[in-house]
Write an enzyme that holds these catalytic residues in place. Sequence first.
Site, PDB file in Angstrom:
ATOM      1  N   ASN A 192       0.823  -1.220   0.000  1.00 49.49           N
ATOM      2  CA  ASN A 192       0.000   0.000   0.000  1.00 49.49           C
ATOM      3  C   ASN A 192       0.856   1.268   0.000  1.00 49.49           C
ATOM      4  OD1 ASN A 192       0.992   0.193   2.599  1.00 49.49           O
ATOM      5  ND2 ASN A 192      -0.989   0.084   3.618  1.00 49.49           N
ATOM      6  N   HIS A 228       3.323   1.972   2.191  1.00 46.85           N
ATOM      7  CA  HIS A 228       3.835   2.452   3.481  1.00 46.85           C
ATOM      8  C   HIS A 228       5.347   2.260   3.569  1.00 46.85           C
ATOM      9  CE1 HIS A 228       3.131  -1.677   5.646  1.00 46.85           C
ATOM     10  NE2 HIS A 228       4.361  -1.601   5.239  1.00 46.85           N
ATOM     11  N   GLU A 230       1.592   4.646   7.400  1.00 45.97           N
ATOM     12  CA  GLU A 230       0.548   4.095   6.545  1.00 45.97           C
ATOM     13  C   GLU A 230      -0.124   5.200   5.730  1.00 45.97           C
ATOM     14  OE1 GLU A 230       0.042   0.969   6.316  1.00 45.97           O
ATOM     15  OE2 GLU A 230       0.173  -0.040   8.244  1.00 45.97           O
TER      16      GLU A 230
HETATM   17  P1  PGA Z   1       7.947  -7.038   3.218  1.00 48.24           P
HETATM   18  O1  PGA Z   1       7.414  -5.753   4.003  1.00 48.24           O
HETATM   19  O2  PGA Z   1       9.406  -6.850   3.052  1.00 48.24           O
HETATM   20  O3  PGA Z   1       7.625  -8.185   4.165  1.00 48.24           O
HETATM   21  O4  PGA Z   1       7.200  -7.091   1.947  1.00 48.24           O
HETATM   22  C1  PGA Z   1       7.808  -4.508   3.561  1.00 48.24           C
HETATM   23  C2  PGA Z   1       7.108  -3.461   4.383  1.00 48.24           C
HETATM   24  O5  PGA Z   1       5.946  -3.660   4.756  1.00 48.24           O
HETATM   25  O6  PGA Z   1       7.745  -2.434   4.636  1.00 48.24           O
END
Ligand code: PGA
Length: 246
Positions: A136, A138, A143
């Site tokens: 998304n 973030h 967020e």
């Molecule tokens: P991920 O998470 O490396 O597990 O995809 C990345 C994040 O949410 O910053």
Amino acid sequence: MKTTIFKDERTLARTLAVQIAAALGPRPTSILGLPTGRTPIRLYRELGTLHAHAQADFSQATTFNLDEFLGIPPEHPGSYRSFMQEHLFSKVNLQPERINFLSGVAPDPDAECRRYEAAIEAAGGIDLQLLGIGTNGHIGFNEPARELAGPTHRVTLKASTRRANAALFGGDAEQVPREALSMGMATILHAKRIVLIATGKSKARCIARLVNGPITPKLPASFLQVHRDVELMLDAAAAEALAVRA
Ligand code: PGA
């Protein structure tokens, strides 16, 4: 923003690990900002391997992690501190007193955030901030929202983020804390250099929005566009939507 596309995840991780190790040579006291998540696991493994071969020395380096869950102690198996211990800290020669973490059990979380900001400043600021990115958009626990916080702050986690972290809590999203502490957008953007790593098809859309879209709090990572020294390191799958547009 500089974008570098690698043929696969392993090549990306290896290249970045070698770059970090090489940078520590002339600047052994570098201050590193570190992420958790699935994406950096390979990078941390490569750094551990380089260290095992005496090719990476962290003895004078300092680290600040991006974020931590609120309400669980550092030794909890689901904490980001435990994640880092498992994947990096136990594999390299960082000095424990130079490993900095937000405490999820600080009696006053807001004071804890202020302490962290002050500690980063006292250390001289972050030289290299490594980042992952959520699907998304973030970064850290910043967020998508109508407004974004500047400094390190307390956040309420989205259900999707709690689900994404369920693996750390026995697969049960309900066990994932509802709140966390996170570096803010200003904390991140004050780093001298930022390297964002993204791998896999699920990141292709947010990477395309980050590179080609407007700067918007709906995609917190889009604020990286204002920074002078940002590099996106992507595997072919994460870069897929860029190629289509080009
Ligand atoms: P991920 O998470 O490396 O597990 O995809 C990345 C994040 O949410 O910053």
